[in-house]
Scaffold this active site. Structure first.
Site, PDB file in Angstrom:
ATOM      1  N   THR A 195       0.787  -1.310  -0.058  1.00  0.00           N
ATOM      2  CA  THR A 195      -0.043  -0.134   0.254  1.00  0.00           C
ATOM      3  C   THR A 195       0.708   1.337   0.078  1.00  0.00           C
ATOM      4  O   THR A 195       2.053   1.309   0.568  1.00  0.00           O
ATOM      5  CB  THR A 195      -0.893   0.054   1.305  1.00  0.00           C
ATOM      6  OG1 THR A 195      -1.541   1.320   1.293  1.00  0.00           O
ATOM      7  CG2 THR A 195       0.064  -0.332   2.530  1.00  0.00           C
ATOM      8  N   ASP A 196       0.231   2.380  -0.331  1.00  0.00           N
ATOM      9  CA  ASP A 196       1.031   3.556  -0.378  1.00  0.00           C
ATOM     10  C   ASP A 196       0.959   4.368   1.136  1.00  0.00           C
ATOM     11  O   ASP A 196       1.849   5.157   1.292  1.00  0.00           O
ATOM     12  CB  ASP A 196       0.364   4.527  -1.284  1.00  0.00           C
ATOM     13  CG  ASP A 196      -1.288   5.018  -0.998  1.00  0.00           C
ATOM     14  OD1 ASP A 196      -1.662   4.291  -0.088  1.00  0.00           O
ATOM     15  OD2 ASP A 196      -1.601   5.870  -1.697  1.00  0.00           O
ATOM     16  N   GLU A 197       0.434   3.656   1.978  1.00  0.00           N
ATOM     17  CA  GLU A 197       0.302   4.324   3.310  1.00  0.00           C
ATOM     18  C   GLU A 197       1.465   3.901   4.076  1.00  0.00           C
ATOM     19  O   GLU A 197       1.973   4.533   4.994  1.00  0.00           O
ATOM     20  CB  GLU A 197      -0.922   3.581   3.967  1.00  0.00           C
ATOM     21  CG  GLU A 197      -2.293   4.109   3.482  1.00  0.00           C
ATOM     22  CD  GLU A 197      -3.403   3.624   4.299  1.00  0.00           C
ATOM     23  OE1 GLU A 197      -3.236   3.523   5.546  1.00  0.00           O
ATOM     24  OE2 GLU A 197      -4.473   3.286   4.067  1.00  0.00           O
ATOM     25  N   TYR A 210      -1.741  -0.231  11.185  1.00  0.00           N
ATOM     26  CA  TYR A 210      -2.067  -0.856   9.947  1.00  0.00           C
ATOM     27  C   TYR A 210      -0.811  -0.667   9.008  1.00  0.00           C
ATOM     28  O   TYR A 210      -0.109  -1.632   8.333  1.00  0.00           O
ATOM     29  CB  TYR A 210      -3.367  -0.536   9.037  1.00  0.00           C
ATOM     30  CG  TYR A 210      -3.310  -0.674   7.656  1.00  0.00           C
ATOM     31  CD1 TYR A 210      -3.143  -2.115   7.066  1.00  0.00           C
ATOM     32  CD2 TYR A 210      -3.338   0.278   6.640  1.00  0.00           C
ATOM     33  CE1 TYR A 210      -3.125  -2.240   5.810  1.00  0.00           C
ATOM     34  CE2 TYR A 210      -3.390  -0.132   5.188  1.00  0.00           C
ATOM     35  CZ  TYR A 210      -3.216  -1.438   4.849  1.00  0.00           C
ATOM     36  OH  TYR A 210      -3.103  -1.564   3.610  1.00  0.00           O
ATOM     37  N   LYS A 233       2.149  -3.133   7.530  1.00  0.00           N
ATOM     38  CA  LYS A 233       2.221  -3.550   6.127  1.00  0.00           C
ATOM     39  C   LYS A 233       3.949  -3.156   5.857  1.00  0.00           C
ATOM     40  O   LYS A 233       4.402  -3.908   4.877  1.00  0.00           O
ATOM     41  CB  LYS A 233       1.382  -2.655   5.235  1.00  0.00           C
ATOM     42  CG  LYS A 233       0.264  -3.228   4.937  1.00  0.00           C
ATOM     43  CD  LYS A 233       0.082  -4.633   4.508  1.00  0.00           C
ATOM     44  CE  LYS A 233       0.087  -4.629   3.078  1.00  0.00           C
ATOM     45  NZ  LYS A 233       0.169  -6.110   2.554  1.00  0.00           N
TER      46      LYS A 233
END
Length: 355
Positions: free
Chosen positions: A133-135, A159, A163
Site C-alpha cells: 500500500t501507499d500508506e 495498519y 504493512k
C-alpha cells in the site's frame, strides 16, 4: 500451470481472481481465512469451476502452506492476504501484527522451502508477488511531489506499520536468500465487491438507506483513487514482466478530497436513484470527529510502471465511480449478504472449527 493466491476472497484479491479466470485457464488455488472482509459470495460465479480451488486457511499456517505448495506446484504466489482497515487497526492492532507481519513471515518461509527444492528451470521462472500500500510512505503536504518508489517509509497507523514490516521482510528474503520477489504499492482502491466499511461503499449504502454520510473532520483529506480492475491489470503486468527485487507503484492519477468523492457519489445517486422526497443526497452529509493520526494526503507517482512495463490506468475517476455506483445499485443481494449477519452465520456453520 498454477498460481497460488492468498487473500483471494477479499476485495482486491477477489477481483483479481475473477479477472484472472476471465482471461486464463490457469488453475488458481485460493487461500483465505475468511475474516470479516473475506466473502465467498464474491466468488459465487466460480462455483463448480475446475479452474478455481478455494482453501479455507491462514497464511500463518506453515504446515497447510507446505501441503498446498507441494500438491499444486505453483509457478507464482501472489500475496493479497492482509488486515487492511486503519480504524480497526487503531482499536485492535494485534490482528494486524498477526496477519501482516507474522503471517507474511510464515508465508515467506514456506515459499522459500518450496522454491529451494524446485528444478532449475522452474526455480528461475518462479515469482512471489507481494501486494502492499501507499500508506507505508506516510503522509504528504499539499505541495509535496507524489510518492515515488524510493520514498522513505514513514507509517503512521498500526495498519501501515504492519504493512511496512511485511514489505521489509519480503525485501530481506530476496536479498538474503535470493527469493524472486516483486512488490507493488497501490493507492486507494474502489470498485465492485468492496466491503461496506470503507468510504465509497459506505457512502453509497448509507445514502440509499437514508442514513448520515459520515466524513472525518473537514473532509479535505486527499487520496489517489484507483479502480480495482485497473489495479488487477497492473498486477498481472508486474507478474509477467517485472524485474525481481523491484517495487512498482500503482496509482490512478486521481487525487480527490474525501468531501469531493462523497459529493460526486451524491450527484450520481441523484441521477441514478433519486430520493423519493426530491431532495439531494448531499443533505445527508455529516462531519464527524477526525480519527487519530489521520494522514492528510496520499498520492502515487506511477510513472515507473508506465515507463518500464507499459501500464497505465484505463479508467478515469468519473468513469470508474459511475461503474461502481451502478454496480452497488445492481447488486443489492450481495450487499445484503455481507451486511445482514446471515452470511456470518452461514460462515460459522460452514467452516466452524476447520483449518
Amino acid at each position: 500451470m498454477t498460481i497460488l493466491v492468498t487473500g483471494g476472497a477479499g476485495f482486491i484479491g477477489g477481483n483479481f481472481v475473477l479477472d484472472w479466470l476471465a482471461g486464463s485457464d490457469e488453475l488458481v488455488v485460493n487461500l483465505d481465512k475468511l475474516s470479516y472482509a473475506g466473502n465467498l459470495q464474491t466468488l459465487a460465479s466460480l462455483q463448480g469451476d475446475k479452474r478455481h480451488r478455494f482453501v479455507h486457511g491462514d497464511i500463518a499456517d506453515r504446515a497447510l502452506l507446505g501441503r498446498l505448495l507441494a500438491e499444486h506446484q505453483p509457478r507464482a504466489v501472489l500475496n493479497f492476504a492482509a488486515e487492511s482497515h486503519v480504524d480497526r487497526s487503531i482499536h485492535g492492532p494485534g490482528d494486524f501484527i498477526d496477519t501482516n507481519v507474522v503471517g507474511t513471515f510464515n508465508l515467506l518461509e514456506a515459499v522459500r522451502g518450496y522454491w529451494d527444492d524446485l528444478p532449475a528451470a522452474d526455480k528461475s521462472a518462479f515469482r512471489f508477488l507481494h501486494v502492499s500500500t501507499d500508506e507505508v510512505y506516510g503522509t504528504l503536504a499539499a505541495e509535496d511531489a507524489p510518492f515515488a518508489e524510493d520514498h522513505r517509509y514513514q507509517p503512521n497507523s498500526p495498519y501501515s506499520a504492519s504493512k511496512a514490516a511485511s514489505d521489509h521482510l519480503v525485501r530481506a528474503w530476496h536479498h538474503s536468500y535470493g527469493l524472486p520477489v516483486l512488490t507493488t504499492h497501490c493507492s486507494n482502491n474502489y470498485g465492485p465487491y468492496h466491503f461496506p466499511e470503507k468510504l465509497i461503499p459506505l457512502v453509497i449504502l448509507n445514502a440509499l438507506a437514508g442514513k448520515p454520510l459520515p466524513i472525518y473532520g473537514d473532509g479535505q483529506q486527499i487520496r489517489d483513487w484507483l479502480y480495482v480492475k485497473d489495479h488487477c491489470a497492473a498486477i498481472r503486468r508486474v507478474l509477467d514482466a517485472g524485474t525481481t527485487g523491484e517495487t512498482y507503484n500503482v496509482g490512478g492519477w486521481n487525487e480527490k478530497t474525501n468531501l469531493d468523492v462523497v459529493r460526486t457519489i451524491c450527484s450520481l445517486l441523484d441521477e441514478l436513484r433519486p430520493r423519493a422526497d426530491g431532495k439531494g443526497y448531499a443533505e445527508q452529509i455529516s462531519h464527524v470527529q477526525d480519527r487519530p493520526g489521520h494522514d492528510r494526503r496520499y498520492a502515487i507517482d506511477a510513472r515507473k510502471l508506465e515507463r518500464e512495463l507499459g501500464w497505465k490506468p484505463a479508467e478515469t475517476f468519473d468513469s470508474g465511480i459511475r461503474k461502481t455506483v451502478q454496480w452497488y445499485l445492481d447488486n443489492q443481494d450481495w450487499v445484503a449478504g455481507v451486511t445482514s449477519g446471515h452470511y456470518r452465520d452461514w460462515l460459522d456453520r460452514q467452516y466452524g472449527g476447520q483449518s
